[in-house]
Design an enzyme around this catalytic site. Structure first.
Site, short mmCIF file in Angstrom:
data_model
loop_
_atom_site.label_atom_id
_atom_site.label_comp_id
_atom_site.label_asym_id
_atom_site.label_seq_id
_atom_site.Cartn_x
_atom_site.Cartn_y
_atom_site.Cartn_z
N HIS A 336 0.81 -1.21 0.00
CA HIS A 336 0.00 0.00 0.00
C HIS A 336 0.85 1.26 0.00
O HIS A 336 2.03 1.25 0.31
CB HIS A 336 -0.98 0.02 1.17
N GLU A 342 3.84 6.45 8.52
CA GLU A 342 3.90 5.33 9.46
C GLU A 342 5.31 5.15 10.01
O GLU A 342 6.24 4.88 9.25
CB GLU A 342 3.48 4.03 8.77
N TYR A 351 7.89 -9.25 12.81
CA TYR A 351 6.69 -8.66 12.23
C TYR A 351 6.45 -9.33 10.89
O TYR A 351 7.34 -9.41 10.06
CB TYR A 351 6.86 -7.15 12.07
N HIS A 393 7.83 4.89 6.90
CA HIS A 393 7.26 4.96 5.56
C HIS A 393 6.38 6.20 5.52
O HIS A 393 5.29 6.21 6.08
CB HIS A 393 6.46 3.69 5.24
FE FE2 Z 1 1.81 0.58 6.15
#
Ligand code: FE2
Length: 486
Positions: A336, A342, A351, A393
């Site tokens: 995305h 973020e 993760y 990000h």
């Molecule tokens: Fe993300």
């Protein structure tokens, strides 16, 4: 959600450096008042709270009444945050503030071109080493990125800390904003004006703007993350020393003032503006039970909203252990580009979006994640997204699972049964503001300069047989662009 405002206050008896064996000074069985946003009351001595009024002519035991407000006096009652403290001496009794010397140099509260820059490139940092020289929470705190201004009361900053020494005879006061502290390694024992908090990795602590606090490190070397918000507070998503030095963060600069008594000499208090902590293992995650991958916003623990509905100055989102059960679904996070920015951290484990190497030979290491079908993926030790590391990000920067995660996921196909992601706790600070990055973070040797390579191996899986070329369609076949002949 259950929150845990600080324990009943005991007036601190003296102060000395803590070591790993100093736990006896800080009982492990503190009791906490619970209930997010409640009005609380606490007395260290029975009868210390004045009955029926906040500011009597003479308070019980000769205490001073002092209010700390977290909202303007004129805020609507349902939004009003303030607490009344009844203390041995008022906090105003101290020498003048003067700039702390030497200055700190790595705290930023007003982000502009003079102190930070921007880049749309995906950024990732390895965990920072705890320094060898004595470093307390204040000196070990450094800004990574942020946006806005503490002076304009709108914005946020993301800090990290590495420390190995308890604060001694000093207290920190953040006049700029609220701290949300995420310890990753080492417990934090925090003395506040409302009492004490024992915060372990896996718990978070919120220290609202203006409170004075001291951080002691019972485990020695400690590391963690801090989100700071300017001009608002977190809410639930719609779903005995001789002398103290008060270190006040104001506009990103540190000032100090001497005070000849403990800043924690509060004998009783009541109100709804208090430090608190929360055990992240109590969070109950929700997700799809049939198909698709829900948006990460369902994992929001706390939010600091803006005036725009649904748009956060800062969301605190976690990715705790959970079951994955979706059918014919790509279960890792989807690729995305987000109009929000973020910043991610990892408290322990791995993760799922950033596994970087398949473990071979059936060996299991601490970074391995069970895929639920007898195979394991591991996060490489030398790089990858590691506990104590971080990634950023920014707005509209594309990101998503790395090559190995993608290939392993589609290789398993629809055979994947329900499986549980265990032994992990990742989190995200997500903001509608675009963070500027501090030069020491961009130039850090901990910056993973090969981060982008984790996606370079993503190859085309496009297959298209029998396409005619009447409309001049170019398609991708494998990694080669091919024009199918008519
Ligand atoms: Fe993300």
């Amino acid at each position: 959600m259950e929150s845990e405002p600080v324990s009943n206050t005991d007036v601190p008896q003296g102060s000395k450096p803590f070591s790993k064996t100093d736990g006896a000074d800080f009982p492990p069985d503190l009791s906490y008042q619970s209930g997010f946003g409640n009005h609380f009351a606490s007395e260290a001595i029975p009868g210390a709270l004045p009955p029926g009024q906040n500011s009597p002519l003479i308070c019980p035991y000769g205490l001073y009444a002092e209010q700390i407000s977290g909202t303007s006096f004129t805020s609507p009652r349902k939004l009003n945050l303030r607490s009344w403290l009844y203390r041995i001496k008022p906090s105003v009794t101290h020498e003048p503030f003067k700039p702390r010397s030497p200055g700190h140099g790595r705290l930023v509260s007003e982000f502009d071109q003079s102190n930070s820059s921007t880049t749309p490139t995906q950024l990732r940092w390895r965990p920072a080493d705890v320094p060898n020289s004595p470093t307390d929470f204040i000196d070990g705190l450094y800004t990574v990125c942020g946006a806005g201004s503490s002076f304009l009361r709108h914005g946020f900053a993301i800090h990290m800390y590495t420390a190995n020494k308890s604060m001694v005879n000093s207290a920190f006061c953040n006049a700029d904003g609220d701290f949300l502290i995420v310890p990753q390694e080492g417990r934090l024992w925090v003395i506040t004006e409302c009492g004490r908090l024992q915060v372990s990795p896996g718990e978070i602590a919120i220290l609202p703007q203006g409170f004075r606090f001291t951080v002691t490190l019972p485990d020695g070397p400690s590391r963690g993350y801090v989100a700071e918000i300017f001009g608002t507070h977190f809410q639930l998503p719609d779903l005995g020393p001789i002398g103290y030095s008060i270190v006040q963060k104001f506009g990103g600069e540190l000032f100090t003032a001497r005070q000849d008594f403990s800043p924690f000499n509060v004998v009783a208090w009541h109100g709804n503006y208090v430090p608190y902590k929360y055990d992240l293992s109590k969070f109950c995650p929700y997700n799809t039970v049939l198909v698709d991958h829900s948006d990460p916003s369902i994992n929001t623990v706390l939010t600091a909203p803006t005036e725009k509905p649904g748009v956060a100055l800062l969301d605190f989102v976690i990715f705790p252990p959970r079951w994955l059960v979706a059918e014919h679904t790509f279960r890792p996070p989807y690729y995305h580009r987000n109009c929000m920015s973020e910043f991610m951290g990892l408290i322990h484990g791995g993760y799922e979006g950033f596994r970087s190497a398949r473990l071979t030979g059936g060996r299991i290491n601490p970074f391995a994640i069970s895929m639920g079908d007898g195979t394991f993926l591991s996060v490489a030790k030398a790089d990858g997204f590691l506990p104590g590391g971080a990634s950023l990000h920014s707005c509209m920067t594309p990101h998503g699972p790395d090559t190995q995660t993608y290939e392993a996921t589609i290789a398993r196909g629809n055979e994947a049964g329900p499986y549980k992601i265990t032994g992990t706790m990742a989190f995200m600070f997500e903001s509608c503001l675009i963070p500027r990055i501090c030069p020491w973070a961009l130039e850090s040797p901990l910056m993973d300069r090969d981060y982008y390579q984790c996606w370079l191996g993503l190859r085309s899986h496009f297959e298209c047989e029998g396409t005619d070329d009447e409309q001049g369609i170019h398609i991708l076949n494998g990694n080669d662009e091919t024009k199918i002949p008519a």
